[in-house]
Design a protein around this motif. Structure first.
Motif, PDB file in Angstrom:
ATOM      1  N   LEU A   1       5.677  -4.913   1.603  1.00  0.00           N
ATOM      2  CA  LEU A   1       5.134  -4.487   2.892  1.00  0.00           C
ATOM      3  C   LEU A   1       5.502  -3.038   3.154  1.00  0.00           C
ATOM      4  CD1 LEU A   1       6.061  -7.552   5.137  1.00  0.00           C
ATOM      5  CD2 LEU A   1       3.831  -7.010   4.142  1.00  0.00           C
ATOM      6  N   VAL A   2       4.576  -2.303   3.771  1.00  0.00           N
ATOM      7  CA  VAL A   2       4.851  -0.946   4.241  1.00  0.00           C
ATOM      8  C   VAL A   2       4.276  -0.814   5.653  1.00  0.00           C
ATOM      9  CG1 VAL A   2       4.914   0.167   1.971  1.00  0.00           C
ATOM     10  CG2 VAL A   2       2.738  -0.058   3.168  1.00  0.00           C
ATOM     11  N   ASP A   3       4.751   0.186   6.390  1.00  0.00           N
ATOM     12  CA  ASP A   3       4.208   0.389   7.726  1.00  0.00           C
ATOM     13  C   ASP A   3       2.813   1.018   7.637  1.00  0.00           C
ATOM     14  OD1 ASP A   3       4.522   3.186   7.367  1.00  0.00           O
ATOM     15  OD2 ASP A   3       6.421   3.218   8.438  1.00  0.00           O
ATOM     16  N   GLN A   4       2.133   1.119   8.773  1.00  0.00           N
ATOM     17  CA  GLN A   4       0.747   1.592   8.803  1.00  0.00           C
ATOM     18  C   GLN A   4       0.613   3.016   8.277  1.00  0.00           C
ATOM     19  OE1 GLN A   4      -2.007  -0.283   9.452  1.00  0.00           O
ATOM     20  NE2 GLN A   4      -3.068   1.508   8.666  1.00  0.00           N
ATOM     21  N   GLU A   5       1.585   3.872   8.553  1.00  0.00           N
ATOM     22  CA  GLU A   5       1.518   5.260   8.100  1.00  0.00           C
ATOM     23  C   GLU A   5       1.524   5.343   6.571  1.00  0.00           C
ATOM     24  OE1 GLU A   5       3.833   9.504   8.769  1.00  0.00           O
ATOM     25  OE2 GLU A   5       4.604   7.697   9.704  1.00  0.00           O
ATOM     26  N   ILE A   6       2.432   4.616   5.929  1.00  0.00           N
ATOM     27  CA  ILE A   6       2.490   4.618   4.456  1.00  0.00           C
ATOM     28  C   ILE A   6       1.241   3.952   3.886  1.00  0.00           C
ATOM     29  CG2 ILE A   6       3.751   3.764   2.440  1.00  0.00           C
ATOM     30  CD1 ILE A   6       5.156   6.066   3.804  1.00  0.00           C
ATOM     31  N   SER A   7       0.769   2.876   4.513  1.00  0.00           N
ATOM     32  CA  SER A   7      -0.443   2.206   4.061  1.00  0.00           C
ATOM     33  C   SER A   7      -1.634   3.161   4.083  1.00  0.00           C
ATOM     34  CB  SER A   7      -0.724   0.980   4.924  1.00  0.00           C
ATOM     35  OG  SER A   7      -1.913   0.346   4.509  1.00  0.00           O
ATOM     36  N   SER A   8      -1.776   3.923   5.166  1.00  0.00           N
ATOM     37  CA  SER A   8      -2.877   4.889   5.271  1.00  0.00           C
ATOM     38  C   SER A   8      -2.752   5.975   4.202  1.00  0.00           C
ATOM     39  CB  SER A   8      -2.880   5.526   6.663  1.00  0.00           C
ATOM     40  OG  SER A   8      -3.166   4.563   7.636  1.00  0.00           O
ATOM     41  N   PHE A   9      -1.519   6.424   3.942  1.00  0.00           N
ATOM     42  CA  PHE A   9      -1.289   7.426   2.904  1.00  0.00           C
ATOM     43  C   PHE A   9      -1.715   6.895   1.535  1.00  0.00           C
ATOM     44  CE2 PHE A   9       1.518   9.095  -0.427  1.00  0.00           C
ATOM     45  CZ  PHE A   9       1.158  10.434  -0.382  1.00  0.00           C
ATOM     46  N   LEU A  10      -1.276   5.688   1.194  1.00  0.00           N
ATOM     47  CA  LEU A  10      -1.635   5.100  -0.100  1.00  0.00           C
ATOM     48  C   LEU A  10      -3.141   4.918  -0.229  1.00  0.00           C
ATOM     49  CD1 LEU A  10       1.190   2.422  -0.474  1.00  0.00           C
ATOM     50  CD2 LEU A  10       0.956   4.587  -1.727  1.00  0.00           C
ATOM     51  N   THR A  11      -3.797   4.466   0.848  1.00  0.00           N
ATOM     52  CA  THR A  11      -5.246   4.298   0.833  1.00  0.00           C
ATOM     53  C   THR A  11      -5.935   5.644   0.645  1.00  0.00           C
ATOM     54  OG1 THR A  11      -5.094   2.358   2.257  1.00  0.00           O
ATOM     55  CG2 THR A  11      -7.231   3.445   2.150  1.00  0.00           C
ATOM     56  N   GLY A  12      -5.418   6.685   1.271  1.00  0.00           N
ATOM     57  CA  GLY A  12      -6.019   8.012   1.182  1.00  0.00           C
ATOM     58  C   GLY A  12      -5.954   8.629  -0.198  1.00  0.00           C
TER      59      GLY A  12
END
Length: 102
Positions: A45-56
């Motif tokens: 699990l990661v927080d939303q900020e890291i998730s958005s970074f990985l998706t980007g």
């Protein structure tokens, strides 16, 4: 979700979520020459900020499929890690090529 092999790189796959809270992810482990090689699948699990970074940074490949990216470690702040080991069985044309291991 990520997987790693003896090379130590973590290759990432994005999970998708259903309304009922279930999730799924699709990944490819190695290539045709990697029959019987073992891979470790890591769910974290990661927080939303890291998730958005990985998706980007995932991007798209030339054929329009999601791009592949890797790192030497899991992202900062990855929590609640669980893992499973699989071996690529080499069966061509199957929807999966891995069998659960230890």
């Amino acid at each position: 979700m990520a997987h790693t092999s003896s090379g130590g790189r973590y290759f990432f796959a994005q999970a998708t979520y259903d309304d009922n809270g279930r999730w799924r992810a699709t990944d490819t482990f190695g290539g045709e020459g990697d029959v019987n090689q073992r891979f470790r699948i890591v769910v974290f699990l990661v927080d939303q900020e890291i998730s958005s970074f990985l998706t980007g940074i995932r991007g798209e490949s030339a054929d329009g499929k999601p791009g592949r990216y890797w790192a030497q470690a899991l992202p900062p702040g990855a929590t609640h890690e669980a893992s499973l080991s699989v071996a690529r069985d080499g069966t061509r044309g199957q929807p999966y090529c891995g069998q659960p291991g230890t």
